[in-house]
Write a protein that holds these residues in place. Structure first.
Motif, PDB file in Angstrom:
ATOM      1  N   LEU A   4       0.855  -1.178  -0.102  1.00  0.00           N
ATOM      2  CA  LEU A   4       0.025  -0.097  -0.048  1.00  0.00           C
ATOM      3  C   LEU A   4       1.020   1.218  -0.081  1.00  0.00           C
ATOM      4  N   VAL A   5       0.467   2.118  -0.761  1.00  0.00           N
ATOM      5  CA  VAL A   5       1.347   3.601  -1.033  1.00  0.00           C
ATOM      6  C   VAL A   5       0.383   4.643  -0.843  1.00  0.00           C
ATOM      7  N   GLU A   6       0.500   5.337   0.027  1.00  0.00           N
ATOM      8  CA  GLU A   6      -0.302   6.704   0.111  1.00  0.00           C
ATOM      9  C   GLU A   6       0.083   7.790  -0.616  1.00  0.00           C
ATOM     10  N   SER A   7      -0.652   8.763  -1.076  1.00  0.00           N
ATOM     11  CA  SER A   7      -0.320   9.990  -1.718  1.00  0.00           C
ATOM     12  C   SER A   7      -1.119  11.163  -1.470  1.00  0.00           C
ATOM     13  N   GLY A   8      -0.825  12.464  -1.669  1.00  0.00           N
ATOM     14  CA  GLY A   8      -1.921  13.428  -1.421  1.00  0.00           C
ATOM     15  C   GLY A   8      -1.656  14.409  -0.458  1.00  0.00           C
ATOM     16  N   GLY A   9      -1.021  14.028   0.636  1.00  0.00           N
ATOM     17  CA  GLY A   9      -0.765  14.831   1.620  1.00  0.00           C
ATOM     18  C   GLY A   9      -0.400  16.066   1.524  1.00  0.00           C
ATOM     19  N   GLY A  10      -0.403  16.938   2.509  1.00  0.00           N
ATOM     20  CA  GLY A  10       0.273  18.189   2.292  1.00  0.00           C
ATOM     21  C   GLY A  10      -0.167  19.348   3.386  1.00  0.00           C
ATOM     22  N   LEU A  11      -0.097  20.594   3.139  1.00  0.00           N
ATOM     23  CA  LEU A  11      -0.551  21.630   3.938  1.00  0.00           C
ATOM     24  C   LEU A  11      -1.795  22.055   3.457  1.00  0.00           C
ATOM     25  N   ARG A 100      -9.682  -6.838   7.876  1.00  0.00           N
ATOM     26  CA  ARG A 100     -10.889  -7.316   8.374  1.00  0.00           C
ATOM     27  C   ARG A 100     -11.790  -6.084   8.788  1.00  0.00           C
ATOM     28  N   PRO A 101     -13.062  -6.361   8.894  1.00  0.00           N
ATOM     29  CA  PRO A 101     -13.812  -5.332   9.765  1.00  0.00           C
ATOM     30  C   PRO A 101     -13.427  -4.863  10.873  1.00  0.00           C
ATOM     31  N   GLY A 102     -13.356  -3.475  11.132  1.00  0.00           N
ATOM     32  CA  GLY A 102     -13.059  -3.218  12.430  1.00  0.00           C
ATOM     33  C   GLY A 102     -12.575  -1.689  12.430  1.00  0.00           C
ATOM     34  N   THR A 103     -12.567  -1.307  13.895  1.00  0.00           N
ATOM     35  CA  THR A 103     -11.873   0.044  14.140  1.00  0.00           C
ATOM     36  C   THR A 103     -10.707   0.081  14.693  1.00  0.00           C
ATOM     37  N   ASP A 104     -10.243  -1.135  15.100  1.00  0.00           N
ATOM     38  CA  ASP A 104      -8.858  -1.354  15.970  1.00  0.00           C
ATOM     39  C   ASP A 104      -7.875  -1.572  14.933  1.00  0.00           C
ATOM     40  N   PRO A 105      -6.664  -1.003  15.042  1.00  0.00           N
ATOM     41  CA  PRO A 105      -5.595  -1.289  14.131  1.00  0.00           C
ATOM     42  C   PRO A 105      -5.565  -2.747  14.032  1.00  0.00           C
ATOM     43  N   SER A 106      -5.611  -3.449  15.107  1.00  0.00           N
ATOM     44  CA  SER A 106      -5.145  -5.058  15.037  1.00  0.00           C
ATOM     45  C   SER A 106      -6.043  -5.750  14.117  1.00  0.00           C
ATOM     46  N   ALA A 107      -7.075  -5.040  13.531  1.00  0.00           N
ATOM     47  CA  ALA A 107      -7.895  -5.804  12.545  1.00  0.00           C
ATOM     48  C   ALA A 107      -7.448  -5.876  11.157  1.00  0.00           C
ATOM     49  N   TYR A 108      -6.283  -4.940  10.959  1.00  0.00           N
ATOM     50  CA  TYR A 108      -5.806  -4.729   9.702  1.00  0.00           C
ATOM     51  C   TYR A 108      -4.255  -5.470   9.456  1.00  0.00           C
ATOM     52  N   ASP A 109      -4.077  -6.193   8.389  1.00  0.00           N
ATOM     53  CA  ASP A 109      -2.895  -6.915   8.208  1.00  0.00           C
ATOM     54  C   ASP A 109      -1.930  -6.197   7.445  1.00  0.00           C
ATOM     55  N   TYR A 110      -2.177  -5.237   6.595  1.00  0.00           N
ATOM     56  CA  TYR A 110      -1.226  -4.665   5.706  1.00  0.00           C
ATOM     57  C   TYR A 110      -1.362  -3.049   5.823  1.00  0.00           C
ATOM     58  N   TRP A 111      -0.307  -2.448   5.581  1.00  0.00           N
ATOM     59  CA  TRP A 111      -0.188  -1.026   6.137  1.00  0.00           C
ATOM     60  C   TRP A 111       0.828  -0.187   5.173  1.00  0.00           C
ATOM     61  N   GLY A 112       0.303   1.018   4.729  1.00  0.00           N
ATOM     62  CA  GLY A 112       1.366   1.808   4.046  1.00  0.00           C
ATOM     63  C   GLY A 112       2.262   2.616   4.932  1.00  0.00           C
ATOM     64  N   GLN A 113       2.922   3.476   4.275  1.00  0.00           N
ATOM     65  CA  GLN A 113       4.071   4.177   5.172  1.00  0.00           C
ATOM     66  C   GLN A 113       3.376   5.473   5.600  1.00  0.00           C
ATOM     67  N   GLY A 114       2.214   5.920   5.248  1.00  0.00           N
ATOM     68  CA  GLY A 114       1.426   7.137   5.646  1.00  0.00           C
ATOM     69  C   GLY A 114       1.933   8.126   4.914  1.00  0.00           C
ATOM     70  N   THR A 115       1.014   9.343   4.738  1.00  0.00           N
ATOM     71  CA  THR A 115       1.175  10.602   4.248  1.00  0.00           C
ATOM     72  C   THR A 115       0.794  11.487   5.187  1.00  0.00           C
ATOM     73  N   GLN A 116       1.640  12.665   5.421  1.00  0.00           N
ATOM     74  CA  GLN A 116       1.512  13.663   6.306  1.00  0.00           C
ATOM     75  C   GLN A 116       0.567  14.716   5.680  1.00  0.00           C
ATOM     76  N   VAL A 117      -0.571  15.166   6.740  1.00  0.00           N
ATOM     77  CA  VAL A 117      -1.604  16.023   6.486  1.00  0.00           C
ATOM     78  C   VAL A 117      -1.472  17.046   7.527  1.00  0.00           C
ATOM     79  N   THR A 118      -1.314  18.239   7.252  1.00  0.00           N
ATOM     80  CA  THR A 118      -0.910  19.402   8.095  1.00  0.00           C
ATOM     81  C   THR A 118      -1.964  20.480   7.973  1.00  0.00           C
ATOM     82  N   VAL A 119      -2.905  20.802   8.903  1.00  0.00           N
ATOM     83  CA  VAL A 119      -3.903  21.655   8.931  1.00  0.00           C
ATOM     84  C   VAL A 119      -3.531  23.027   9.601  1.00  0.00           C
ATOM     85  N   SER A 120      -3.281  24.151   9.115  1.00  0.00           N
ATOM     86  CA  SER A 120      -2.918  25.190   9.577  1.00  0.00           C
ATOM     87  C   SER A 120      -4.262  26.177  10.120  1.00  0.00           C
ATOM     88  N   SER A 121      -4.070  26.706  11.301  1.00  0.00           N
ATOM     89  CA  SER A 121      -5.281  27.715  11.754  1.00  0.00           C
ATOM     90  C   SER A 121      -4.910  28.990  11.195  1.00  0.00           C
TER      91      SER A 121
END
Length: 121
Positions: A4-11, A100-121
């Motif tokens: 899995l590869v995420e994209s599209g994050g930003g400020l 698998r269905p669930g809201t806990d991270p333990s329900a998920y077997d595969y993960w991407g590295q993540g993408t940073q989202v920053t929201v400025s006030s």
């Protein structure tokens, strides 16, 4: 094995919108429930949204309900998170996951590295 590869994050400014994407490869994408999680600096990883294999069932954290929309395109092996009316508290690393269905991270077997989202006030 699914990669899995995420994209599209930003400020983005508060009140703005952003779309983050997740590209999957190496497995049968349509077999998995897909989810988005986020982790703010110094905090635990929190559930944001999930979507069933068919896309017919979605689930959202209360904090993002009515602002975020999760979707998937099984033909393209892609998942998306449309984020509207963003708030500074939405800041974090957004990661997609397959499992698998669930809201806990333990329900998920595969993960991407993540993408940073920053929201400025």
């Amino acid at each position: 094995q699914v990669q899995l590869v995420e994209s599209g994050g930003g400020l983005v400014q508060a009140g703005g919108s952003l779309i983050v994407s997740c590209a999957a490869s190496g497995g049968t994408f349509g077999r998995y429930v897909m989810g988005w999680f986020r982790q703010a600096q110094g905090k635990e990883r929190d559930f944001v949204a999930s979507i069933s294999w068919s896309g017919g069932t979605t689930r959202y954290a209360d904090s993002v309900k009515d602002r975020f929309r999760i979707s998937r395109d099984n033909a393209k092996n892609m998942m998306y998170l449309q984020m509207n009316s963003l708030k500074p508290e939405d800041t974090g690393v957004y990661s997609c996951a397959a499992g698998r269905p669930g809201t806990d991270p333990s329900a998920y077997d595969y993960w991407g590295q993540g993408t940073q989202v920053t929201v400025s006030s």
